[in-house]
Design an enzyme around this catalytic site. Structure first.
Site, mmCIF file in Angstrom:
data_model
loop_
_atom_site.group_PDB
_atom_site.id
_atom_site.type_symbol
_atom_site.label_atom_id
_atom_site.label_comp_id
_atom_site.label_asym_id
_atom_site.label_seq_id
_atom_site.Cartn_x
_atom_site.Cartn_y
_atom_site.Cartn_z
ATOM 1 N N ASP A 32 9.939 32.484 69.443
ATOM 2 C CA ASP A 32 8.731 33.120 68.925
ATOM 3 C C ASP A 32 8.067 33.998 69.986
ATOM 4 O OD1 ASP A 32 5.472 31.830 67.825
ATOM 5 O OD2 ASP A 32 6.417 33.804 67.654
ATOM 6 N N ASP A 213 7.009 40.623 67.031
ATOM 7 C CA ASP A 213 6.841 39.192 66.857
ATOM 8 C C ASP A 213 7.981 38.551 66.080
ATOM 9 O OD1 ASP A 213 4.232 37.072 65.395
ATOM 10 O OD2 ASP A 213 6.040 36.627 66.545
HETATM 11 C C1 LIG Z 1 4.686 31.504 64.353
HETATM 12 C C2 LIG Z 1 4.923 30.165 63.741
HETATM 13 C C3 LIG Z 1 4.100 30.048 62.484
HETATM 14 C C4 LIG Z 1 4.251 28.655 61.939
HETATM 15 N N1 LIG Z 1 5.645 28.319 61.740
HETATM 16 C C5 LIG Z 1 6.014 27.615 60.617
HETATM 17 N N2 LIG Z 1 5.064 27.246 59.791
HETATM 18 N N3 LIG Z 1 7.302 27.328 60.426
HETATM 19 C C6 LIG Z 1 6.631 28.650 62.750
HETATM 20 C C7 LIG Z 1 6.374 29.969 63.410
HETATM 21 C C1 LIG Z 2 -1.225 37.171 66.408
HETATM 22 C C2 LIG Z 2 -0.475 36.018 65.811
HETATM 23 C C3 LIG Z 2 0.929 36.458 65.405
HETATM 24 C C4 LIG Z 2 1.690 35.305 64.814
HETATM 25 N N1 LIG Z 2 1.756 34.210 65.773
HETATM 26 C C5 LIG Z 2 2.932 33.764 66.274
HETATM 27 N N2 LIG Z 2 4.047 34.434 66.075
HETATM 28 N N3 LIG Z 2 2.939 32.613 66.928
HETATM 29 C C6 LIG Z 2 0.460 33.708 66.222
HETATM 30 C C7 LIG Z 2 -0.359 34.859 66.813
#
Ligand SMILES: CC1CCN(C(=N)N)CC1
Ligand SMILES: CC1CCN(C(=N)N)CC1
Length: 325
Positions: A32, A213
């Site tokens: 991520d 992202d």
């Molecule tokens: C960025 C994250 C958002 C939450 N996620 C999820 N619910 N599987 C994983 C990635």
């Molecule tokens: C700005 C947001 C983008 C989505 N996120 C993530 N991939 N963990 C959380 C922060």
């Protein structure tokens, strides 16, 4: 050192999971670039929350006494726990004493997604959530030992892609790589995206502030851009129950063109066709949605599966490289 790891898609390319050795166990983690915690399901996670997941056993690690972590994501999911130092291996690249955040609690979204055994954050370590002291991401831990301080993402639609660490594999893209400087102030791979077009033709206007992202499934763009896109989809409308734009699954979507670092990239309409909203398969949810309330645009997996991306720290200012794949 350098190495390559597979990025395996979940259904509808919702997320991509990579096999990672944590201590003596191999877990499937969601890489991520929008967060900076490496956290895993563990033998410390309540059995009621960890059924079906592979578990990190912290007995092989060194507990960081008094250290805790607690993370919540934009979709309302989250997790929390304690911290160990242990060996982490990604595609043969080894961090000998990586901060491994063992979950003692996870939210229902994670409990239910049994493909996912945790996250490996690849944003900047400044947004790591460990208290009382932020910990390094895996990339920051190994950066100095990599042939080149960079990693690349080559995600694919409905097929295994790869993340490479320490080198650029020129067989994975076509044409030249165009680079944009990154603003790290918010801890993301954040940059300024330029003009756009719907369908074909020359780009104009400006998408503006955006992050690359890998942890976000869709593309979230300014309202003006999203309205211009779905104005070209006859059956589209904004469905507040679904929380975004939907359309008849039978309608072909237009391409989306975006200019980055002086080069125009095309996201094909077929890639923007995300998934049916229910089992009838009549109505579909679009891969382009509004960035309202987020504070920037997000170029997530729907975009990333069209391009080859270099997350580059070879210069004093970090930069992103984009090429067609
Ligand atoms: C960025 C994250 C958002 C939450 N996620 C999820 N619910 N599987 C994983 C990635
Ligand atoms: C700005 C947001 C983008 C989505 N996120 C993530 N991939 N963990 C959380 C922060």
């Amino acid at each position: 050192q350098s190495g390559e790891v597979a990025a395996n898609p979940e259904q509808y390319d919702e997320s991509y999971l990579c096999p990672v050795q944590v201590g003596q166990t191999t877990l499937n983690l969601d890489f991520d670039t929008g967060s900076a915690d490496l956290w895993v399901f563990s033998t410390l996670t309540p059995k009621s929350e960890s059924t079906g997941h592979s578990l990190y056993n912290p007995s092989t690690g060194t507990k960081k006494s008094g250290y805790t972590w607690d993370i919540s994501y934009g979709d309302g999911s989250g997790a929390s726990g304690t911290v160990y130092a242990d060996k982490v291996v990604v595609g043969g690249v080894t961090a000998t004493s990586q901060a491994v955040e063992a979950a003692t609690s996870v939210s229902s979204q994670f409990e239910q997604d049994t493909d996912n055994d945790g996250l490996l954050g690849l944003a900047f370590s400044s947004i790591n959530t460990v208290e009382p002291q932020a910990q390094k991401t895996f990339f920051d831990s190994v950066k100095g030992s990599l042939a080149k301080p960079l990693f690349t993402a080559d995600l694919k639609k409905g097929a295994a892609g790869t993340y490479d660490f320490g080198y650029i594999d020129s067989s994975k893209y076509t044409g030249s790589i165009s680079y944009v400087n990154v603003n790290t102030a918010n801890g993301f791979w954040e940059f300024t995206a330029s003009g756009y077009a719907v369908g074909s033709g020359s780009v104009s206007g400006s998408v503006g502030d955006a992050i690359a992202d890998t942890g976000t499934t869709l593309m979230y763009l300014p309202t003006t851009v999203v309205q211009a896109y779905y104005n070209k989809v006859d059956s589209a409308d904004y469905d507040s129950n679904q929380g975004g734009y939907t359309y008849d699954c039978s309608e072909n979507l237009p391409n989306f063109l975006i200019s980055l670092g002086g080069k125009t990239f095309t996201v094909s309409g077929t890639d923007i066709n995300f998934a049916p909203v229910d089992s009838s398969g009549e109505t579909c949810f679009g891969g382009i949605q509004e960035n309202t309330g987020i504070g920037m645009s997000i170029l997530g997996d729907i975009f990333l599966k069209s391009v080859f991306v270099v997350f580059d720290q070879t210069q004093s200012t970090p930069r992103l490289g984009f090429a067609a794949q």
